[in-house]
Design a protein around this motif. Structure first.
Motif, PDB file in Angstrom:
ATOM      1  N   ALA A 168      44.955  74.648 -40.889  1.00 53.92           N
ATOM      2  CA  ALA A 168      45.397  75.854 -41.579  1.00 53.92           C
ATOM      3  C   ALA A 168      44.205  76.711 -41.974  1.00 53.92           C
ATOM      4  N   GLY A 169      43.095  76.068 -42.307  1.00 52.97           N
ATOM      5  CA  GLY A 169      41.918  76.823 -42.711  1.00 52.97           C
ATOM      6  C   GLY A 169      41.328  77.621 -41.568  1.00 52.97           C
ATOM      7  N   ASP A 170      41.644  77.250 -40.350  1.00 51.31           N
ATOM      8  CA  ASP A 170      41.064  77.899 -39.175  1.00 51.31           C
ATOM      9  C   ASP A 170      42.098  78.684 -38.397  1.00 51.31           C
ATOM     10  N   PHE A 171      43.217  78.985 -39.028  1.00 46.69           N
ATOM     11  CA  PHE A 171      44.336  79.481 -38.237  1.00 46.69           C
ATOM     12  C   PHE A 171      44.064  80.827 -37.615  1.00 46.69           C
ATOM     13  N   GLN A 172      43.047  81.524 -38.101  1.00 43.20           N
ATOM     14  CA  GLN A 172      42.734  82.827 -37.515  1.00 43.20           C
ATOM     15  C   GLN A 172      42.523  82.726 -36.006  1.00 43.20           C
ATOM     16  N   ILE A 173      41.986  81.594 -35.561  1.00 45.80           N
ATOM     17  CA  ILE A 173      41.641  81.434 -34.152  1.00 45.80           C
ATOM     18  C   ILE A 173      42.841  81.765 -33.262  1.00 45.80           C
ATOM     19  N   GLY A 174      43.968  81.181 -33.608  1.00 41.71           N
ATOM     20  CA  GLY A 174      45.085  81.335 -32.707  1.00 41.71           C
ATOM     21  C   GLY A 174      46.174  82.222 -33.248  1.00 41.71           C
ATOM     22  N   ASP A 175      45.927  82.869 -34.331  1.00 42.52           N
ATOM     23  CA  ASP A 175      47.008  83.500 -35.060  1.00 42.52           C
ATOM     24  C   ASP A 175      47.441  84.840 -34.504  1.00 42.52           C
ATOM     25  N   ARG A 176      46.563  85.497 -33.796  1.00 45.07           N
ATOM     26  CA  ARG A 176      46.813  86.894 -33.480  1.00 45.07           C
ATOM     27  C   ARG A 176      47.861  87.041 -32.372  1.00 45.07           C
ATOM     28  N   PRO A 177      49.048  87.489 -32.696  1.00 38.00           N
ATOM     29  CA  PRO A 177      50.005  87.735 -31.618  1.00 38.00           C
ATOM     30  C   PRO A 177      49.494  88.913 -30.794  1.00 38.00           C
ATOM     31  N   PRO A 178      49.533  88.823 -29.480  1.00 35.17           N
ATOM     32  CA  PRO A 178      48.890  89.853 -28.652  1.00 35.17           C
ATOM     33  C   PRO A 178      49.779  91.088 -28.511  1.00 35.17           C
ATOM     34  N   TYR A 179      50.267  91.573 -29.613  1.00 33.44           N
ATOM     35  CA  TYR A 179      51.229  92.671 -29.573  1.00 33.44           C
ATOM     36  C   TYR A 179      50.806  93.799 -30.496  1.00 33.44           C
TER      37      TYR A 179
ATOM     38  N   LEU B 142      53.748  83.773 -23.772  1.00 36.49           N
ATOM     39  CA  LEU B 142      52.385  84.177 -23.418  1.00 36.49           C
ATOM     40  C   LEU B 142      51.382  83.402 -24.240  1.00 36.49           C
ATOM     41  N   CYS B 143      50.188  83.250 -23.694  1.00 44.00           N
ATOM     42  CA  CYS B 143      49.110  82.627 -24.467  1.00 44.00           C
ATOM     43  C   CYS B 143      47.782  83.255 -24.086  1.00 44.00           C
ATOM     44  N   LEU B 144      47.145  83.832 -25.081  1.00 42.98           N
ATOM     45  CA  LEU B 144      45.785  84.355 -24.911  1.00 42.98           C
ATOM     46  C   LEU B 144      44.864  83.355 -25.589  1.00 42.98           C
ATOM     47  N   TYR B 145      44.198  82.541 -24.780  1.00 40.41           N
ATOM     48  CA  TYR B 145      43.430  81.404 -25.288  1.00 40.41           C
ATOM     49  C   TYR B 145      41.956  81.681 -24.993  1.00 40.41           C
ATOM     50  N   ASN B 146      41.213  82.069 -26.002  1.00 39.39           N
ATOM     51  CA  ASN B 146      39.848  82.555 -25.783  1.00 39.39           C
ATOM     52  C   ASN B 146      39.899  83.602 -24.667  1.00 39.39           C
ATOM     53  N   GLN B 147      39.238  83.343 -23.531  1.00 41.30           N
ATOM     54  CA  GLN B 147      39.232  84.348 -22.467  1.00 41.30           C
ATOM     55  C   GLN B 147      40.301  84.088 -21.398  1.00 41.30           C
ATOM     56  N   THR B 148      41.070  83.023 -21.559  1.00 39.23           N
ATOM     57  CA  THR B 148      42.062  82.686 -20.535  1.00 39.23           C
ATOM     58  C   THR B 148      43.434  83.238 -20.917  1.00 39.23           C
ATOM     59  N   ARG B 149      44.120  83.787 -19.938  1.00 38.96           N
ATOM     60  CA  ARG B 149      45.463  84.331 -20.157  1.00 38.96           C
ATOM     61  C   ARG B 149      46.479  83.532 -19.350  1.00 38.96           C
ATOM     62  N   VAL B 150      47.578  83.162 -20.013  1.00 41.20           N
ATOM     63  CA  VAL B 150      48.628  82.412 -19.340  1.00 41.20           C
ATOM     64  C   VAL B 150      49.975  83.012 -19.694  1.00 41.20           C
TER      65      VAL B 150
ATOM     66  N   VAL C 193      51.003  79.728 -31.245  1.00 39.60           N
ATOM     67  CA  VAL C 193      51.746  80.307 -30.129  1.00 39.60           C
ATOM     68  C   VAL C 193      53.214  79.876 -30.207  1.00 39.60           C
ATOM     69  N   PHE C 194      53.445  78.661 -30.678  1.00 37.47           N
ATOM     70  CA  PHE C 194      54.832  78.212 -30.845  1.00 37.47           C
ATOM     71  C   PHE C 194      55.576  79.177 -31.776  1.00 37.47           C
ATOM     72  N   ALA C 195      54.998  79.410 -32.935  1.00 33.44           N
ATOM     73  CA  ALA C 195      55.683  80.257 -33.917  1.00 33.44           C
ATOM     74  C   ALA C 195      55.792  81.700 -33.427  1.00 33.44           C
ATOM     75  N   THR C 196      54.696  82.245 -32.901  1.00 33.07           N
ATOM     76  CA  THR C 196      54.719  83.670 -32.575  1.00 33.07           C
ATOM     77  C   THR C 196      55.553  83.960 -31.328  1.00 33.07           C
ATOM     78  N   GLU C 197      55.499  83.072 -30.337  1.00 30.77           N
ATOM     79  CA  GLU C 197      56.257  83.359 -29.111  1.00 30.77           C
ATOM     80  C   GLU C 197      57.750  83.064 -29.265  1.00 30.77           C
TER      81      GLU C 197
ATOM     82  N   PRO D  32      57.555  77.126 -26.637  1.00 28.84           N
ATOM     83  CA  PRO D  32      58.318  78.337 -26.965  1.00 28.84           C
ATOM     84  C   PRO D  32      59.076  78.902 -25.770  1.00 28.84           C
ATOM     85  N   ALA D  33      58.495  78.855 -24.573  1.00 31.98           N
ATOM     86  CA  ALA D  33      59.221  79.363 -23.402  1.00 31.98           C
ATOM     87  C   ALA D  33      60.492  78.549 -23.187  1.00 31.98           C
ATOM     88  N   LEU D  34      60.400  77.243 -23.419  1.00 27.06           N
ATOM     89  CA  LEU D  34      61.571  76.381 -23.238  1.00 27.06           C
ATOM     90  C   LEU D  34      62.650  76.694 -24.291  1.00 27.06           C
ATOM     91  N   LEU D  35      62.246  76.826 -25.542  1.00 22.74           N
ATOM     92  CA  LEU D  35      63.253  77.131 -26.576  1.00 22.74           C
ATOM     93  C   LEU D  35      63.867  78.512 -26.330  1.00 22.74           C
TER      94      LEU D  35
END
Ligand code: FES
Ligand code: FES
Lengths: 701, 152
Positions: A462-473, A561-569, A503-507, A673-676
């Motif tokens: 939780a203390g580091d959540f900024q890393i993955g938090d940004r929804p790419p929208y 979608l997942c923007l993971y550092n420089q990789t896009r999926v 990504v689970f929560a945001t997607e 998230p894609a499955l749900l």
């Protein structure tokens, strides 16, 4: 330092040590590749005439090119991918390349193998090492032929002079190249994309042969002359305190040699792993249960609920002008174990003033320091060999067991392999944090989000959540706040790190916004996506998945979608939900942009593996807590995805940038998230937690 | 009393306690570490070997029960070079971490011995007890099909 080991030697030593072995069969010599983890650093003990311009490579007069990889090979293919980068710049003949694993050694820089960073972090360094060596081989040729370097041609391990037709191989050039000075760093030029001939092509793994004939050596496979085996009797709940044990009963078990109390538990040391396991069973330790004996998953859930209050207040605010509607949803994820099939082990050979360790470690330099400190030795006195890792997934970033193995070896006066049994591995590990996410959004009259408020409570990440938090929208107001919830459950990284939770929560939630505004989930993402490369993979995955084509009833498609550092999926999951509520994933279509794709064969493998990994949590769940401990003790409780449950996976690549980026994890977070989202499309039922419970879908269907 | 059996085609005679699982005899006594420990409870398949040609879990097999019988491990699967399934595994680039793969290959060779042209469902059923956390299942199926088709 590290004794070189051969199976033949071990058998001889075993017999000499008075083993009762009367075996008459001979064991066939096996290919050498399985010995790789025990190889010395590339440039120690080179043969005469070898050319070793850096710690990364060596060219021998017999044409063999040895490339040292300092990151740990845990299945992600880093030995192959990183060696390809260097070999391509070197213009080596790939058939003559062998890869060795570096031991823990500061000369290799950062060896921490985590977060799909190996490629992003080291590609320039390794390519430069290859290019510099090639320049020196060309300079050596120029010297031998007495011609200008620019007139020479380099091709697959040879340098030729087109004018005279003369040609020399790298092996022939090695002794001369070894006498030259390396080029200035600024003179080293990397190849342009079109000149790369290995990178970008499908290359079979370099470790494939050793991994099919049993010769690949994982940490748990290390054997040393006179070695003993140890297991630890461990606490029966988090924070339990040892009150007693029956040492005599353990020592009475044939083959048990030593009982040794340690902070982590009581070590039982035997002649075989089995003797140690039986000795542990006889030890019958008693424990004072301690303060957490009643902890269970429901308590943890309540702690997360309580932890959410602060973050909820921090993301709250007045509805922006133009708001016509507000939606909200709460998502939950369970604790997850890594469940690598190879259990943790450390092999330690501790002598009076020095020690040698073998382990499947993701952070070998840190483990080495821990051991040196515990033994009161200088780090240089501790040799630390990295073996193959039989899966890791973040588990082997924690080096519990390392110090214990060293202390047991010292006490036993012999090399010792400390082995975790499966219940040790499941119950005494570090779990990816369970999390609770509350998301809300205010929508305008067109159904587009004016705000995005994400409050979460979780363990350490939780203390580091900024890393993955940004929804790419593109959303005018984006607020996220998290609370760290203290817990006696040990927590650590897991494949996908905190992108998994975020990504689970945001997607899932962006899909809920689409549903609330009556928009197609793909169209809404397209309209809001703020990253062109991500938009490109989204479009490609949707097109290949046949997004929008009609499906029979109780079938649906979901996207994430997942923007993971420089990789896009981007992933599109197609699901069928049967009458019992059981989801059947029929197809997963994946589009990936990891920049320069080093090895398409490896990229596809990582996507397939990531999908299996994520699908395990979605369909089978994580681990649960009961009576102050992890409830699951083996694979009957902590189930993994099986043969027959793996969906077809299609992978489509886009080369969206000049630099390569990581692929070990980025395809994990979007799957659930894609499955749900697909299940919602198939059934109209919105699930917000994992695992999927078929009875819920059946009941409500 | 010593236990006598055939190991990878050769006579073996061992003086070990009768209840020791074959897994630990292979790994810790004989140094044949290609047979892997994953669960110790018949739940993962990492320890799969052949007993008289059939796939069994070495972790659940007391050494006494192999008396007079024939045990084959991954190290002895091919007399010379590699077995066609091992070659198929390389051709399909199956392995990731590779830890589970000897067990997968032993299970698959036992399947092909009785069912030379298995359907996908037969492959899934025969290998259902062989877990792979790295998720190599699709490639394993392709490798089994490739070997069954003789394309190795
Ligand atoms: S170790 Fe034998 S089945 Fe898992
Ligand atoms: S390849 Fe890693 S567990 Fe199967």
């Amino acid at each position: 330092m590290a004794p070189r080991f051969s199976r033949r030697l071990f058998l001889k030593a075993g017999l000499a040590a008075g083993s009762s072995l009367l075996v008459s069969c001979t064991l066939a010599a096996r290919p050498q590749s399985g010995e790789l983890p025990l190889a010395p650093p590339t440039n120690e003990h080179p043969p005469p005439g070898a050319f070793g311009p850096s710690v990364w490579l060596r060219v021998d007069p017999d044409e063999q090119v040895t490339i040292t990889i300092a990151k740990s090979e845990m299945g992600q293919g880093v030995h192959t991918a990183l060696a390809m980068l260097l070999a391509d710049e070197l213009d080596a003949d790939w058939a003559q390349v062998r890869v060795v694993q570096a031991p823990a050694d500061g000369r290799y820089g950062n060896q921490y193998t985590v977060g799909s960073t190996s490629v992003e972090e080291t590609h320039t360094l390794l390519r430069s090492a290859g290019a510099a060596a090639r320049m020196m081989l060309v300079a050596a040729t120029a010297q031998v032929f007495g011609v200008d370097a620019p007139s020479l041609r380099v091709e697959r391990g040879t340098v030729s002079d087109p004018a005279s037709g003369r040609r020399l191989s790298y092996g022939q050039l090695a002794p001369t190249a070894a006498t030259l000075d390396p080029p200035a760093p600024e003179a080293v030029q990397l190849k342009p994309r079109e000149a790369l001939r290995l990178v970008g092509t499908p290359v079979p793994r370099v470790d494939a042969p050793a991994k099919v004939d049993g010769s690949a050596r994982f940490g748990i496979d290390i054997q040393l002359p006179g070695m003993r085996y140890a297991v630890l009797a461990r606490p029966t709940s988090f924070g339990a305190r040892l009150t007693g044990y029956d040492e005599a009963a353990a020592l009475a078990v044939p083959g048990v040699r030593l009982v040794l109390p340690l902070d982590a538990g009581v070590a039982v040391v035997g002649d075989t792993t089995w003797a140690a396991i039986k000795g542990r069973a006889a030890l019958a330790p008693t424990w004072e249960p301690g303060p957490h004996a009643s902890l269970d998953s429901a308590t943890i859930e309540a702690q997360l609920e309580a932890g959410l209050a602060g973050p909820l207040a921090r993301v709250a605010g007045d509805a922006p002008a133009g708001t016509v509607r507000r939606i909200e949803a709460t998502y939950r994820l369970p604790f997850r174990a890594h469940s690598a099939i190879e259990p943790t082990s450390y092999t330690a050979d501790v002598g009076a003033g020095s020690a040698t360790i073998w382990a499947p470690a993701q952070d070998p330099q840190a483990a080495r320091l821990l051991i040196a400190e515990a033994l009161g030795m200088a780090p240089e006195s501790v040799g630390f060999n990295v073996t193959f890792l039989g899966g890791a997934f973040g588990r082997r970033l924690k080096h519990d067991g390392a110090v214990e193995a060293a202390l047991i070896s010292r006490a036993a006066g012999a090399p010792v392999k400390l082995v975790y049994t499966r219940d040790d591995e499941l119950r005494h590990s570090f779990y990816h944090p369970a999390s609770l996410h509350h998301l809300s959004a205010e929508l305008d009259s067109a159904g587009l989000p004016l705000s995005w408020r994400h409050a979460l409570a979780a363990g350490f990440t939780a203390g580091d959540f900024q890393i993955g938090d940004r929804p790419p929208y593109r959303i005018p107001i984006r607020l996220t706040a998290g609370a760290l919830v203290e817990s006696p459950v040990p927590q650590g990284w897991w494949r996908g790190v905190d992108f998994v939770q975020m990504v689970f929560a945001t997607e899932c939630f962006i899909d809920e916004i689409a549903a609330a505004s009556g928009r197609d989930p793909l169209e809404l993402r397209r309209a809001l996506c703020d990253d062109d490369r991500l938009l490109a993979v989204l479009n490609l995955a949707a097109e290949r998945a046949g997004w929008g084509e009609p499906l029979p009833s109780r079938m649906g498609r979901g996207v994430a979608l997942c923007l993971y550092n420089q990789t896009r999926v981007a992933q599109v999951v197609q699901v069928r939900v049967d009458a019992t509520g059981t989801p059947h994933v029929e197809r997963v279509t994946v589009a990936v942009d990891c920049g320069l794709p080093i090895n398409p064969l490896g990229i596809t493998a990582q996507v397939e593996g990531s999908i299996a990994f994520a699908l395990t949590t979605a369909l089978k769940g994580g681990v649960t807590v009961a009576k102050g401990r992890i409830a699951e003790a083996n694979f009957d409780g902590a189930q993994l995805l099986r043969h027959g449950e793996m969906p077809p996976v299609e992978v489509h690549l886009i080369e969206g940038g000049p630099a390569p980026s990581g692929m070990g994890e980025p395809a994990v977070p979007p799957l659930a998230p894609a499955l749900l989202n697909a299940i919602f499309a198939a059934t109209g039922r919105r699930l917000r937690s994992l695992p999927i419970i078929p009875a819920e879908l059946a009941k409500r269907a | 009393m010593p236990i006598t059996f055939t190991l990878n085609g050769e006579a073996a005679r061992l003086d070990v306690a009768p209840d020791v699982p074959l897994l630990w005899v292979l790994r810790d006594v004989l140094g044949l570490t290609g047979t892997r420990f994953g669960c110790g409870a018949g739940l993962c398949g990492a320890c799969t070997v052949h007993l008289d040609g059939a796939a069994i879990r070495a972790c659940l097999t007391p050494i006494a029960s192999v008396e007079g019988r024939s045990v084959t491990t991954i190290e002895g699967l091919a007399r010379e070079g590699l077995h066609p399934l091992q070659r198929a595994w390389i051709a399909e680039d199956v392995s990731q971490c590779g830890y589970c793969q000897p067990g997968q290959i032993m299970a698959a060779t036992a399947l092909l011995a009785t069912t030379p042209q298995p359907s996908d469902a037969e492959i899934a059923a025969a290998l259902a007890g062989n877990l792979c956390r790295c998720g190599t299942y699709l490639r394993i199926r392709r490798a089994v099909r490739r070997a069954a088709a003789g394309e190795v």
